[in-house]
Design a protein around this motif. Structure first.
Motif, PDB file in Angstrom:
ATOM      1  N   VAL A 172       0.930  -1.282   0.043  1.00 48.12           N
ATOM      2  CA  VAL A 172       0.030  -0.150  -0.041  1.00 48.12           C
ATOM      3  C   VAL A 172       0.933   1.231   0.195  1.00 48.12           C
ATOM      4  O   VAL A 172       0.719   2.065  -0.672  1.00 48.12           O
ATOM      5  CB  VAL A 172      -0.993   0.013   1.310  1.00 48.12           C
ATOM      6  CG1 VAL A 172      -1.767   1.252   1.272  1.00 48.12           C
ATOM      7  CG2 VAL A 172      -1.859  -1.118   1.126  1.00 48.12           C
ATOM      8  N   ASP A 228       0.555   3.391  -5.870  1.00 48.34           N
ATOM      9  CA  ASP A 228      -0.386   4.631  -5.918  1.00 48.34           C
ATOM     10  C   ASP A 228      -1.342   4.338  -6.884  1.00 48.34           C
ATOM     11  O   ASP A 228      -1.714   3.406  -7.702  1.00 48.34           O
ATOM     12  CB  ASP A 228       0.332   5.787  -6.622  1.00 48.34           C
ATOM     13  CG  ASP A 228       1.069   5.564  -7.717  1.00 48.34           C
ATOM     14  OD1 ASP A 228       0.710   4.834  -8.417  1.00 48.34           O
ATOM     15  OD2 ASP A 228       2.187   6.511  -8.246  1.00 48.34           O
ATOM     16  N   LYS A 285      -2.591   0.923  -5.467  1.00 51.87           N
ATOM     17  CA  LYS A 285      -2.984   1.302  -4.204  1.00 51.87           C
ATOM     18  C   LYS A 285      -4.203   0.995  -3.525  1.00 51.87           C
ATOM     19  O   LYS A 285      -4.169   0.274  -2.538  1.00 51.87           O
ATOM     20  CB  LYS A 285      -2.466   2.685  -3.917  1.00 51.87           C
ATOM     21  CG  LYS A 285      -2.508   3.052  -2.331  1.00 51.87           C
ATOM     22  CD  LYS A 285      -1.988   4.651  -2.184  1.00 51.87           C
ATOM     23  CE  LYS A 285      -1.763   4.967  -0.885  1.00 51.87           C
ATOM     24  NZ  LYS A 285      -1.008   6.221  -0.715  1.00 51.87           N
ATOM     25  N   THR A 334      -8.169   5.673  -0.461  1.00 52.48           N
ATOM     26  CA  THR A 334      -6.794   5.713  -0.405  1.00 52.48           C
ATOM     27  C   THR A 334      -6.368   7.029  -1.386  1.00 52.48           C
ATOM     28  O   THR A 334      -5.301   7.475  -1.260  1.00 52.48           O
ATOM     29  CB  THR A 334      -5.859   4.513  -1.454  1.00 52.48           C
ATOM     30  OG1 THR A 334      -6.813   4.393  -2.694  1.00 52.48           O
ATOM     31  CG2 THR A 334      -6.259   3.474  -0.611  1.00 52.48           C
TER      32      THR A 334
END
Length: 188
Positions: free
Chosen positions: A28, A32, A36, A93
């Motif tokens: 994680v 990206d 991610k 995220t």
């Protein structure tokens, strides 16, 4: 013993899962965008089923050896983690403060895992015969198979609470996972 061992005991299984959790934290942090998000989804799922199974199978069995105070502290940590993980899941995220909040969450989860590995698991091994530890592996896997795939902080941390609320929540989560996957695959 590792995951390849047919007669793996429950402590080995949980230690392997702790390593998988650490690896997902690293994924994680290193990723990206979609990568991610996907790694975070995997982490959420693993943590949700792992903690539910521990609450149903491992913590009750560890009470005799490790003591009520140790188990109560682990349950409190898990309760806090569920709340934070649920918040992170809702945040997403891509949120500007996700990485900072995620780093604090990672520290708390890794500290929780270290407490289990140092205080709870050795006592579980000391006070539980090897055959029962191996049987507990099956119980943990069964609990994980019907556990929710997302944190549900309101469900609590008790074995009874997990047994009563877990299956309906798991069904809902798994349906939501399937619909989400179907939509992402372009079939929707």
């Amino acid at each position: 013993m590792g995951t390849a061992t047919k007669e793996q005991d429950v402590v080995d299984l949980l230690l392997d899962q702790h390593q998988q959790i650490k690896a997902l934290f690293a994924q994680v942090k290193a990723a990206d965008g979609d990568a991610k998000r996907d790694a975070f989804r995997q982490l959420v799922r693993l943590l949700a089923v792992h903690e539910a199974a521990e609450e149903q199978v491992v913590h009750p069995a560890a009470r005799d050896g490790a003591g009520e105070a140790v188990v109560a502290a682990r349950l409190h940590e898990e309760s806090d983690a569920k709340k934070v993980l649920s918040d992170l899941h809702d945040l997403g995220t891509d949120a500007p403060d996700f990485d900072v909040r995620f780093a604090a969450f990672e520290r708390a989860v890794l500290q929780h895992a270290a407490h289990e590995e140092q205080e709870e698991f050795p006592e579980l091994r000391r006070t539980t015969d090897a055959a029962r530890l191996r049987r507990m592996t099956g119980a943990v896997k069964a609990a994980e198979a019907v556990a929710p795939t997302r944190p549900h902080p309101a469900a609590g941390e008790s074995a009874l609470g997990n047994m009563l609320a877990g299956p309906p929540l798991a069904l809902f989560d798994r349906m939501r996972d399937a619909v989400s996957e179907w939509s992402r695959s372009g079939r929707g």
